[in-house]
Scaffold this active site. Sequence first.
Site, PDB file in Angstrom:
ATOM      1  N   LYS A  46       0.834  -1.200   0.000  1.00  0.00           N
ATOM      2  CA  LYS A  46       0.000   0.000   0.000  1.00  0.00           C
ATOM      3  C   LYS A  46       0.874   1.257   0.000  1.00  0.00           C
ATOM      4  CE  LYS A  46      -3.227   2.592   2.760  1.00  0.00           C
ATOM      5  NZ  LYS A  46      -3.928   2.734   4.013  1.00  0.00           N
ATOM      6  N   GLU A  63      10.815  -4.747   3.774  1.00  0.00           N
ATOM      7  CA  GLU A  63      10.864  -6.164   3.401  1.00  0.00           C
ATOM      8  C   GLU A  63      10.414  -6.360   1.949  1.00  0.00           C
ATOM      9  OE1 GLU A  63       9.517  -4.881   6.152  1.00  0.00           O
ATOM     10  OE2 GLU A  63       9.528  -6.280   7.844  1.00  0.00           O
ATOM     11  N   GLY A 121      -4.327  -1.482   5.644  1.00  0.00           N
ATOM     12  CA  GLY A 121      -3.586  -2.665   5.187  1.00  0.00           C
ATOM     13  C   GLY A 121      -4.283  -3.963   5.556  1.00  0.00           C
ATOM     14  N   ARG A 122      -4.718  -4.071   6.821  1.00  0.00           N
ATOM     15  CA  ARG A 122      -5.312  -5.339   7.281  1.00  0.00           C
ATOM     16  C   ARG A 122      -6.758  -5.505   6.817  1.00  0.00           C
ATOM     17  NH1 ARG A 122      -3.833  -1.817  10.978  1.00  0.00           N
ATOM     18  NH2 ARG A 122      -5.327  -0.857  12.398  1.00  0.00           N
ATOM     19  N   GLU A 167      -3.648  -5.700  15.606  1.00  0.00           N
ATOM     20  CA  GLU A 167      -3.138  -4.435  15.070  1.00  0.00           C
ATOM     21  C   GLU A 167      -4.229  -3.348  15.148  1.00  0.00           C
ATOM     22  OE1 GLU A 167      -1.772  -3.867  10.862  1.00  0.00           O
ATOM     23  OE2 GLU A 167       0.233  -3.868  11.707  1.00  0.00           O
ATOM     24  N   HIS A 214      -3.956 -31.823  20.660  1.00  0.00           N
ATOM     25  CA  HIS A 214      -2.811 -32.610  21.125  1.00  0.00           C
ATOM     26  C   HIS A 214      -1.665 -31.693  21.511  1.00  0.00           C
ATOM     27  CE1 HIS A 214      -4.973 -36.169  19.849  1.00  0.00           C
ATOM     28  NE2 HIS A 214      -5.367 -35.425  18.828  1.00  0.00           N
ATOM     29  N   LYS A 244      10.465   0.075  13.223  1.00  0.00           N
ATOM     30  CA  LYS A 244      10.967   0.282  11.856  1.00  0.00           C
ATOM     31  C   LYS A 244      12.124   1.289  11.879  1.00  0.00           C
ATOM     32  CE  LYS A 244       6.535  -0.424   9.511  1.00  0.00           C
ATOM     33  NZ  LYS A 244       5.479   0.177   8.711  1.00  0.00           N
TER      34      LYS A 244
END
Length: 537
Positions: A200, A206, A261-262, A347, A378, A503
């Site tokens: 975005k 990254e 973003g999310r 977030e 388990h 960041k």
Amino acid sequence: MSSAWDELKELAEQTLPHMRTMFEQDPKRAQTYQLDAAGWHLDYAKNRINQAVLGALVSLAKESNIESKRDAMFGGVAINSTEGRSVLHTALRNFSGEPVIVDGQDVMPEIEATLDKMNAFCDSMIKQTHLGYTGKKITDVVSIGIGGSFLGPKIMTEALKPYQHKVFNVHFVANVDGCHIQDVLADCDPETTFVLMSSKSFSTQETLQNTLTAKAWFLKSGAPQAAIATHFAAVSSNVSAAVEFGMSPDMVFPMNDWVGGRYSLWSAIGLPIALAIGFAHFKQLLEGAFAMDTHFKTAPLEHNMPVILALLGIWYRNFHNAQSHVLLPYYHYLRGFPAYVQQLDMESNGKRNAIDGSELTYSTGPIIFGSEGTNGQHSFHQLIHQSDTLLPVDFIFPLNVPNQDATHHAMLAANCFGQAQALMQGKTFDECYADLSEDMADREVIAAHKVMPGNKPSNTLLCDELTPFNLGSLVALYEHKVFVQGAIWGLNSFDQWGVELGKVLGNQVLEALQGDTHSELDSSTQDLVNRYRRAQS
Ligand code: F6P
């Protein structure tokens, strides 16, 4: 807080009967606490609630003006106050035919134009008319992005595996750890690989680095610079930055800054999903979300699925000190869903300030975790069953799955329903004691270890099948749940300032690792940097 908040505090102090007793006393309890919406059935009978609690929770939603806050979001008001933005992921799946106005402009024509562009591109890729620069068919799409530009596309593509056309493979790379991109590219041929970068902001370290690596790999193979236009595309709200980076303007799919973003899988960020399952199925995903939006907008609060889930979460978080919420999809293809909701919820609501900046005096977003059932049984379910930590659970189960094997599927269903029952019902000391042999020397001790207190809350969500439509409505259900909780807590669910400092410091440390000395580094960080540098020399 409101008067309903005080009432809930009092209700929480007057302990309700154990859920097992409430079920025994009311044979119709299941019918009282269930809801259907947009392809999903919610059973919320296994909760520590009665009509008084539910009534007070609904009053809390009313006193928090949920309906007007909801309408403000759908109406394009700039409710993301710290970034001065509207919050309009719902416009991206608005099939009502009604305009959505932002700054005096209807955003729908722009949204439809982007959908058309995505549709045409998917068509050319799936029909294999979009060829590599040497005329070969595309065999692999590498989707690069992180956070919301990764989780939604990857997890929804995985969840809709039965709908994938398999004309080409779609791979996802997020982490800046070079192992990931190297592994993916090792299996790809530059002549037949298409790279789709999703960011975005177009400034995420990254994603930029992984794209640079992919570009270098492509050019190193002998591909000419001009071929970048055929093999690389970007999705971004920062179109000029994408073009400056070397993307062809035709190959940049725009998105707006009013999509968080999310919340962005519904925008062009969803392009990898559409590429993997075809645009028609992608549209069904949007339609499912729209169906849940319509339910959220129109159902009375007491019959409103996102509102009920949100209120139950608040009941445990604020009045029973539950710190976590567990998601357990009993469907292998939906195994990534807990990680998706983790970003969405944590977030959005992992915050400590009210909209006006003041510090909140109560707890907000819970820790979200989970995994696919039955695997968790388990592993971490032990703690949910027997520890003194309260961990409310959402079970998610499609009643039918593709290529269904009757035995496997019945076992899966039995485990899912059985876990919810075990959590609710528990097992008393007397029941455990009676199970053990009379001759057992330490019968009492062993019985005590076996006691399951029960009274552990859970919701169960069922759908007929996890179609694109039902997946879309499920994601929208959790989006709106998170919205309602944030609105009740009075925080801004749509910014994420907490990720920024890391960041900035990460960049400073990178400079230190690469040679620049930084006196601001504390001694511990400086020592780690020194060790790293020694290891590289
Ligand atoms: O760092 C957090 C974050 O901003 C998320 O909110 C977002 O989903 C992710 O990074 C990726 O951002 P972008 O799409 O701008 O690369």
